[in-house]
Motif scaffolding. Sequence first.
Motif, PDB file in Angstrom:
ATOM      1  N   MET A   1       0.837  -1.196   0.000  1.00 52.93           N
ATOM      2  CA  MET A   1       0.000   0.000   0.000  1.00 52.93           C
ATOM      3  C   MET A   1       0.872   1.247   0.000  1.00 52.93           C
ATOM      4  O   MET A   1       1.553   1.545   0.970  1.00 52.93           O
ATOM      5  N   GLN A   2       0.850   1.974  -1.105  1.00 57.91           N
ATOM      6  CA  GLN A   2       1.667   3.170  -1.276  1.00 57.91           C
ATOM      7  C   GLN A   2       0.840   4.234  -1.990  1.00 57.91           C
ATOM      8  O   GLN A   2       0.050   3.926  -2.874  1.00 57.91           O
ATOM      9  N   GLU A   3       1.048   5.478  -1.594  1.00 58.94           N
ATOM     10  CA  GLU A   3       0.387   6.581  -2.292  1.00 58.94           C
ATOM     11  C   GLU A   3       1.058   6.778  -3.646  1.00 58.94           C
ATOM     12  O   GLU A   3       2.266   6.985  -3.722  1.00 58.94           O
ATOM     13  N   HIS A   4       0.288   6.681  -4.703  1.00 59.96           N
ATOM     14  CA  HIS A   4       0.828   6.878  -6.038  1.00 59.96           C
ATOM     15  C   HIS A   4      -0.288   7.399  -6.932  1.00 59.96           C
ATOM     16  O   HIS A   4      -1.466   7.292  -6.596  1.00 59.96           O
TER      17      HIS A   4
ATOM     18  N   TYR B   1       1.265  -2.085 -10.728  1.00 64.02           N
ATOM     19  CA  TYR B   1       0.635  -0.931 -10.084  1.00 64.02           C
ATOM     20  C   TYR B   1      -0.852  -0.982 -10.425  1.00 64.02           C
ATOM     21  O   TYR B   1      -1.234  -0.950 -11.600  1.00 64.02           O
TER      22      TYR B   1
ATOM     23  N   HIS C   1     -12.384   7.858  -2.215  1.00 68.99           N
ATOM     24  CA  HIS C   1     -12.048   6.496  -2.624  1.00 68.99           C
ATOM     25  C   HIS C   1     -13.200   5.835  -3.384  1.00 68.99           C
ATOM     26  O   HIS C   1     -12.997   4.846  -4.083  1.00 68.99           O
TER      27      HIS C   1
ATOM     28  N   TRP D   1      -0.635  -0.706  -4.538  1.00 67.24           N
ATOM     29  CA  TRP D   1      -2.009  -0.222  -4.562  1.00 67.24           C
ATOM     30  C   TRP D   1      -2.179   0.850  -3.500  1.00 67.24           C
ATOM     31  O   TRP D   1      -1.285   1.078  -2.684  1.00 67.24           O
ATOM     32  N   SER D   2      -3.345   1.526  -3.478  1.00 61.95           N
ATOM     33  CA  SER D   2      -3.538   2.568  -2.460  1.00 61.95           C
ATOM     34  C   SER D   2      -4.985   2.734  -2.001  1.00 61.95           C
ATOM     35  O   SER D   2      -5.222   3.361  -0.973  1.00 61.95           O
ATOM     36  N   ASN D   3      -5.963   2.193  -2.729  1.00 61.22           N
ATOM     37  CA  ASN D   3      -7.366   2.392  -2.350  1.00 61.22           C
ATOM     38  C   ASN D   3      -7.770   1.391  -1.270  1.00 61.22           C
ATOM     39  O   ASN D   3      -7.704   0.184  -1.483  1.00 61.22           O
TER      40      ASN D   3
END
Length: 289
Positions: A112-115, A151, A178, A256-258
């Motif tokens: 989980m990363q902000e991108h 990604y 989201h 991913w990030s959501n």
Amino acid sequence: LICAITTAGYNLTGIGFMQSKYCSQILEGEIKAPTFFGIKWTADSDMDMYSDDTLMRVNPAFEKMDKQKLFVTRDKAKQMPEERASFMTLHLNQWQASQETFFDMQKLDLGMQEHSINDFVGLDCYVTVDMAYVDDMAVIACSFWRDGKMYFFPKYFIPEAALSIKNNQYVKWHADKHLNVIPGATISKEFIYQEIVALHQRFNVKACIIDRAGDMDVSKRLNESGYETFHAPRGYATSDATKKLQELILEENFVWSNPILKWNALNVHANYGFMGDVFLHKASKGSAE
């Protein structure tokens, strides 16, 4: 004075989960409630779920527990996906959406990363679409490959009329951007069509794969407009793709990030075939889209 004590469970819309979440918000300083006192022993996402130290920290009665039995349970959960949900609720006090967790949630959390999807404009893109059953949640996802990692950018949609009645979390997800709301009482096929066309204009779409359930005429219209689509396989025919996703997660190559994605992953159930094949499905309509 009302006192309550509970262990995490599987009902994310019940009073137990709501009170646990409320307690966390107070402890984290998000809200103030001078008449509410709460204390939680739980494993944070950055902890090693399978370490002795984590078990000591999150089990206040650790010294009085049958440690041999506890460690055997821990080791089984580490090796067997179907044992993890029970271990995480009873011994780590982590709420789960399903009693069977196929994916390794700790490994998933590491990805989980902000991108931003804007970093991939013009690049090769694989689009997958899960259509809604009229008033459920729909999702259009974009996948990109970079440096051996996938990604993943899912974009979720819900009809405006269903926002507040489907699930208590939907309103917060919408507020946090989201979850996207479509005006009306049902998922608009025109809206989904236009979203997919827009993706073709921004990215080099190599494939657009749509789940035939709930598809209606979207695939036909896209094909007639020059945007080739394919219907996604179902059942055990998805086994190789499922195992590939599991491999990417375990090797920390799935980004991913959501947060809705994690909710989805927690809810899936696995069926296993005689040849080791596997296919995933949700528990029931409306459980986790």
